[in-house]
Design an enzyme around this catalytic site. Structure first.
Site, PDB file in Angstrom:
ATOM      1  N   LYS A  70       0.808  -1.226   0.000  1.00 31.91           N
ATOM      2  CA  LYS A  70       0.000   0.000   0.000  1.00 31.91           C
ATOM      3  C   LYS A  70       0.843   1.279   0.000  1.00 31.91           C
ATOM      4  CE  LYS A  70      -4.118  -2.078   1.949  1.00 31.91           C
ATOM      5  NZ  LYS A  70      -5.176  -2.035   2.938  1.00 31.91           N
ATOM      6  N   ASP A 106      -9.822   2.683   2.073  1.00 34.03           N
ATOM      7  CA  ASP A 106      -9.939   2.011   3.380  1.00 34.03           C
ATOM      8  C   ASP A 106     -10.595   2.933   4.408  1.00 34.03           C
ATOM      9  OD1 ASP A 106      -8.860  -0.455   2.728  1.00 34.03           O
ATOM     10  OD2 ASP A 106      -6.813   0.154   3.185  1.00 34.03           O
TER      11      ASP A 106
HETATM   12  N1  LIG Z   1     -11.313  -4.915   6.563  1.00 38.47           N
HETATM   13  C1  LIG Z   1     -10.578  -4.302   5.666  1.00 38.47           C
HETATM   14  O1  LIG Z   1     -11.045  -3.887   4.608  1.00 38.47           O
HETATM   15  C2  LIG Z   1      -9.122  -4.054   5.969  1.00 38.47           C
HETATM   16  C3  LIG Z   1      -8.448  -3.019   5.308  1.00 38.47           C
HETATM   17  C4  LIG Z   1      -7.103  -2.811   5.623  1.00 38.47           C
HETATM   18  C5  LIG Z   1      -6.456  -3.634   6.547  1.00 38.47           C
HETATM   19  N2  LIG Z   1      -7.166  -4.615   7.166  1.00 38.47           N
HETATM   20  C6  LIG Z   1      -6.516  -5.491   8.148  1.00 38.47           C
HETATM   21  O2  LIG Z   1      -5.905  -4.688   9.142  1.00 38.47           O
HETATM   22  C7  LIG Z   1      -4.791  -5.367   9.698  1.00 38.47           C
HETATM   23  C8  LIG Z   1      -3.619  -4.420   9.799  1.00 38.47           C
HETATM   24  O3  LIG Z   1      -3.233  -4.012   8.493  1.00 38.47           O
HETATM   25  P1  LIG Z   1      -2.118  -2.878   8.266  1.00 38.47           P
HETATM   26  O4  LIG Z   1      -2.093  -2.598   6.811  1.00 38.47           O
HETATM   27  O5  LIG Z   1      -2.302  -1.758   9.213  1.00 38.47           O
HETATM   28  O6  LIG Z   1      -0.787  -3.682   8.674  1.00 38.47           O
HETATM   29  P2  LIG Z   1       0.585  -3.047   9.212  1.00 38.47           P
HETATM   30  O7  LIG Z   1       0.811  -1.687   8.641  1.00 38.47           O
HETATM   31  O8  LIG Z   1       1.597  -4.111   8.991  1.00 38.47           O
HETATM   32  O9  LIG Z   1       0.346  -2.859  10.814  1.00 38.47           O
HETATM   33  C9  LIG Z   1       0.183  -3.976  11.645  1.00 38.47           C
HETATM   34  C10 LIG Z   1      -0.189  -3.515  13.048  1.00 38.47           C
HETATM   35  O10 LIG Z   1      -0.444  -4.671  13.855  1.00 38.47           O
HETATM   36  C11 LIG Z   1       0.432  -4.662  15.001  1.00 38.47           C
HETATM   37  N3  LIG Z   1       0.807  -6.036  15.325  1.00 38.47           N
HETATM   38  C12 LIG Z   1       1.197  -7.004  14.478  1.00 38.47           C
HETATM   39  N4  LIG Z   1       1.450  -8.150  15.159  1.00 38.47           N
HETATM   40  C13 LIG Z   1       1.239  -7.871  16.479  1.00 38.47           C
HETATM   41  C14 LIG Z   1       1.332  -8.633  17.677  1.00 38.47           C
HETATM   42  N5  LIG Z   1       1.715  -9.911  17.663  1.00 38.47           N
HETATM   43  N6  LIG Z   1       1.024  -8.034  18.854  1.00 38.47           N
HETATM   44  C15 LIG Z   1       0.618  -6.737  18.893  1.00 38.47           C
HETATM   45  N7  LIG Z   1       0.521  -5.958  17.780  1.00 38.47           N
HETATM   46  C16 LIG Z   1       0.824  -6.522  16.586  1.00 38.47           C
HETATM   47  C17 LIG Z   1       1.629  -3.836  14.542  1.00 38.47           C
HETATM   48  O11 LIG Z   1       2.304  -3.349  15.683  1.00 38.47           O
HETATM   49  P3  LIG Z   1       3.855  -2.908  15.573  1.00 38.47           P
HETATM   50  O12 LIG Z   1       3.845  -1.476  15.086  1.00 38.47           O
HETATM   51  O13 LIG Z   1       4.362  -3.062  16.946  1.00 38.47           O
HETATM   52  O14 LIG Z   1       4.506  -3.846  14.592  1.00 38.47           O
HETATM   53  C18 LIG Z   1       0.915  -2.736  13.759  1.00 38.47           C
HETATM   54  O15 LIG Z   1       0.336  -1.800  14.621  1.00 38.47           O
HETATM   55  C19 LIG Z   1      -4.532  -6.564   8.777  1.00 38.47           C
HETATM   56  O16 LIG Z   1      -4.994  -7.727   9.414  1.00 38.47           O
HETATM   57  C20 LIG Z   1      -5.363  -6.287   7.557  1.00 38.47           C
HETATM   58  O17 LIG Z   1      -5.849  -7.461   6.947  1.00 38.47           O
HETATM   59  C21 LIG Z   1      -8.475  -4.843   6.904  1.00 38.47           C
END
Ligand SMILES: NC(=O)c1ccc[n+]([C@@H]2O[C@H](COP(=O)([O-])OP(=O)(O)OC[C@H]3O[C@@H](n4cnc5c(N)ncnc54)[C@H](OP(=O)(O)O)[C@@H]3O)[C@@H](O)[C@H]2O)c1
Length: 284
Positions: A70, A106
């Site tokens: 993204k 999003d």
């Molecule tokens: N429903 C929808 O349409 C939609 C749209 C977009 C995204 N999503 C979902 O949203 C989620 C996040 O996406 P993103 O793009 O924001 O990903 P990202 O930029 O990689 O961010 C991941 C986030 O999760 C935290 N995290 C990961 N593993 C963790 C753990 N074991 N314990 C605590 N915190 C943890 C990370 O914390 P750190 O900063 O400490 O690494 C960070 O805050 C994904 O599952 C994605 O599928 C859904």
């Protein structure tokens, strides 16, 4: 029917095999009889730039973009529009006569989810778990819905601080960062009691991971909103429902962001019901 006029749409990511977008986008395209097909493409990181060049060569009308691209696609685009400029992440690329324009749907997706579920956050406090791309989209959506202040809780404190600084600068929001490890400590409990909405924007739950909230401290009128979705309910939403707390998972946001992308690709209003039914065919 596929003819010489049919144009290609798709979603790019890595890995991509679990994407549900082809399912509901194709259902909507065929329902309206539009001359597009929508496919999923697994793009190796080393091929990202060439994949975007191929969009121009093959006149591919549009791509959705998912993890991990993204932010990485931005240098290869000709312009960013709307929320993509603020959120600094792109989940939709539209090819306008060879010019690649990046959008972010999003934020709008979550905004519409909150609207459709009648979640009123105006003047309220929000607790936001996570500080990645989805969390940025969530801040935008919460701000747009009139939230008063946001408490950010992220595993990596520094990333939480970056998100907070960004939200203060862009939206003049009151934002505080709470340490992940302090989630349950006594001094942070008032936050949980006062929260009108708790949004999980971490990736926790995707593989069934639990998030242990101080459930007994939450206000009975709180909303639990999970951006994560999976087969069945996420553990967070399952627990909330068990406790009689109003909640929903990321399927609604998925649908709404997809509907907005559909409009950007085709110029037609997405048939939401058809998309929703298509998602139901393959239980999450
Ligand atoms: N429903 C929808 O349409 C939609 C749209 C977009 C995204 N999503 C979902 O949203 C989620 C996040 O996406 P993103 O793009 O924001 O990903 P990202 O930029 O990689 O961010 C991941 C986030 O999760 C935290 N995290 C990961 N593993 C963790 C753990 N074991 N314990 C605590 N915190 C943890 C990370 O914390 P750190 O900063 O400490 O690494 C960070 O805050 C994904 O599952 C994605 O599928 C859904």
């Amino acid at each position: 029917m596929i003819t010489a006029q049919t144009r290609l749409l798709g979603v790019i990511g890595y890995p991509i095999e679990h994407s549900l977008s082809p399912l509901f986008q194709n259902a909507a395209l065929s329902y309206l009889g539009l001359p597009f097909v929508y496919l999923a493409f697994d793009i190796l990181p080393s091929n990202l730039e060439r994949a975007l060049e191929a969009m121009r060569i093959f006149s591919i009308r549009g791509f959705n973009v998912t993890i991990p691209y993204k932010e990485k696609v931005i240098p290869f685009l000709d312009a960013l529009e709307g929320e993509a400029r603020v959120i600094e992440a792109v989940n939709t690329i539209v090819n306008e006569k060879g010019k690649l324009i990046g959008y972010n749907t999003d934020g709008v997706g979550l905004y519409r989810s909150l609207e459709r579920k009648e979640v009123n956050v105006e003047g309220k406090k929000a607790l936001l778990l996570g500080a990645g791309g989805a969390a940025k989209a969530a801040v935008w959506a919460l701000w747009k819905r009139g939230v008063k202040s946001i408490f950010v809780i992220n595993r990596t404190r520094e990333r939480g601080e970056d998100l907070a600084n960004w939200a203060r600068a862009e939206f003049f929001l009151e934002v505080e960062v709470v340490e992940w490890g302090k989630m349950k400590e006594q001094d942070s409990l008032p936050l949980w009691q006062e929260a009108g909405v708790i949004v999980n924007a971490t990736s926790l739950g995707l593989k069934g991971e639990e998030i242990s909230l101080p459930w007994e401290k939450l206000s009975p009128s709180v909303w639990i909103v999970d951006v994560v979705y999976r087969r069945g309910l996420t553990p967070l939403v399952r627990e909330a429902k068990k406790r009689g707390i109003q909640s929903f998972d990321g399927k609604e946001m998925l649908l709404q962001q997809g509907a907005e992308s559909f409009f950007l690709f085709t110029g037609e209003k997405a048939p939401l019901k058809v998309m929703e039914e298509a998602l139901d065919w393959k239980p999450l």
